[in-house]
Design an enzyme around this catalytic site. Structure first.
Site, PDB file in Angstrom:
ATOM      1  N   ASP A  48       0.835  -1.200   0.000  1.00 49.96           N
ATOM      2  CA  ASP A  48       0.000   0.000   0.000  1.00 49.96           C
ATOM      3  C   ASP A  48       0.876   1.257   0.000  1.00 49.96           C
ATOM      4  O   ASP A  48       1.668   1.473   0.912  1.00 49.96           O
ATOM      5  CB  ASP A  48      -0.869  -0.011   1.262  1.00 49.96           C
ATOM      6  N   TYR A  53       2.913   9.825  -0.005  1.00 47.09           N
ATOM      7  CA  TYR A  53       4.041   9.199   0.704  1.00 47.09           C
ATOM      8  C   TYR A  53       5.388   9.482   0.014  1.00 47.09           C
ATOM      9  O   TYR A  53       6.437   9.191   0.584  1.00 47.09           O
ATOM     10  CB  TYR A  53       3.869   7.672   0.820  1.00 47.09           C
ATOM     11  N   HIS A 115      -7.761   9.551  -1.229  1.00 51.47           N
ATOM     12  CA  HIS A 115      -7.071   9.481   0.064  1.00 51.47           C
ATOM     13  C   HIS A 115      -7.876  10.115   1.212  1.00 51.47           C
ATOM     14  O   HIS A 115      -7.916   9.592   2.315  1.00 51.47           O
ATOM     15  CB  HIS A 115      -5.707  10.160  -0.064  1.00 51.47           C
TER      16      HIS A 115
END
Ligand code: A2P
Length: 284
Positions: A48, A53, A115
């Site tokens: 994931d 990120y 998200h």
């Protein structure tokens, strides 16, 4: 016995391995590459990541190298990424997806998530923003470049803004840890056939300090992390633990050889808020 490669069905017929490896905050290129490679070597088949990120490229390089070494096929590995909250809306979501595919250089993603939802707290037109974002997500799905689409951090009132559209989200990835089961959202998702995934399943490590969980760890001869992950799995929640420590990556995968009693499940359910992040979707 279940293993890391055991899959369950999503609501669109695609299947997903029952425990995943989370990569949030593993920003350093070498760390992201080596920890994903390690996780794959240890049998994880579900990885994931997210645009936010800043590691999509390194995560994906580890996956591609693992496949090139003949250790798995692309179909064996389930890959998720997500569109960040500054990129909501129809055009921006399509552009964000292209950027992710450029970074990752994979033929397809297994799962693409929104998200964070838009919320009344910071967008007067939040319902339409969510609908326009979801319209782009459905288009991406129908193009065949992703096997499933879903959301993250959506509470029932956010899900209600899109639930009547052509494609129902396959997944809602929310924060779940002891003291923060988010039962209302979990129940809503389960009723609608949406799989719940848990981010920060260990409360960023804080949950490991809880005395009741430590007691249960001794009782079952397991680590506290294993007790927590097992509690989530028995709630039909798919945990995404993250660790850069090889021994912990192994430890977090060994959760299929025991079962918590229903009394112990209830005792964990009743833990008051403890290790949760405090970040909710209705805050700017
Ligand atoms: P590290 O990466 O240094 O191994 P969460 O998944 O809830 O966000 O928690 C992640 C945090 O918990 C990280 O700081 C990670 O540390 C730590 N962690 C992950 N697995 C374990 C474990 N099995 N035992 C102790 N700490 C763990």
């Amino acid at each position: 016995m279940d293993t890391l490669a055991t899959r369950i069905k999503l609501n669109n017929g695609t299947s997903i391995p029952i425990l995943g490896y989370g990569t949030y905050k593993i920003k350093d290129a070498a760390d992201a590459y080596s920890s994903v490679k390690k996780a794959l070597d240890l049998g994880y088949r579900h990885i994931d990541t997210a645009a936010f990120y800043e590691n999509e490229k390194y995560v994906s390089n580890a996956i591609k190298d693992f496949i090139a070494e003949g250790k798995a096929t692309r179909e064996d590995i389930f890959v998720t990424s997500k569109v960040w909250k500054t990129e909501l809306g129809y055009d921006k979501t399509l552009a964000a997806f292209e950027k992710t595919m450029d970074e990752m250089q994979l033929d397809y993603l297994d799962l693409y998530l929104v998200h964070w939802p838009s919320s009344y707290a910071f967008d007067d037109d939040w319902k339409n923003t969510n609908r326009n974002t979801w319209k782009a997500m459905m288009e991406i799905y129908k193009s065949g470049q992703v096997k499933a689409i879903g959301v993250s951090n959506f509470l029932p009132h956010h899900l209600e803004t899109i639930i009547d559209m052509d494609v129902i989200p396959a997944v809602d990835q929310i924060e779940v840890n002891p003291g923060f089961l988010q039962k209302e959202t979990v129940d809503y998702c389960h009723e609608k056939g949406i799989l719940v995934e848990a981010w920060s399943p260990l409360g960023r490590g804080k949950s490991l300090e809880h005395p009741l969980l430590q007691e249960l760890a001794s009782k079952y001869g397991k680590s506290v992390a294993q007790i927590i992950l097992r509690w989530e799995i028995q709630h039909d929640i798919l945990p995404l633990p993250k660790s850069v420590t090889p021994s912990r990556i192994v430890e977090n995968s060994e959760v299929f050889d025991f079962e918590l009693s229903s009394d112990d499940m209830t005792a964990i359910d009743e833990i008051p808020p403890y290790g949760n992040s405090g970040h909710g979707p209705d805050e700017a």
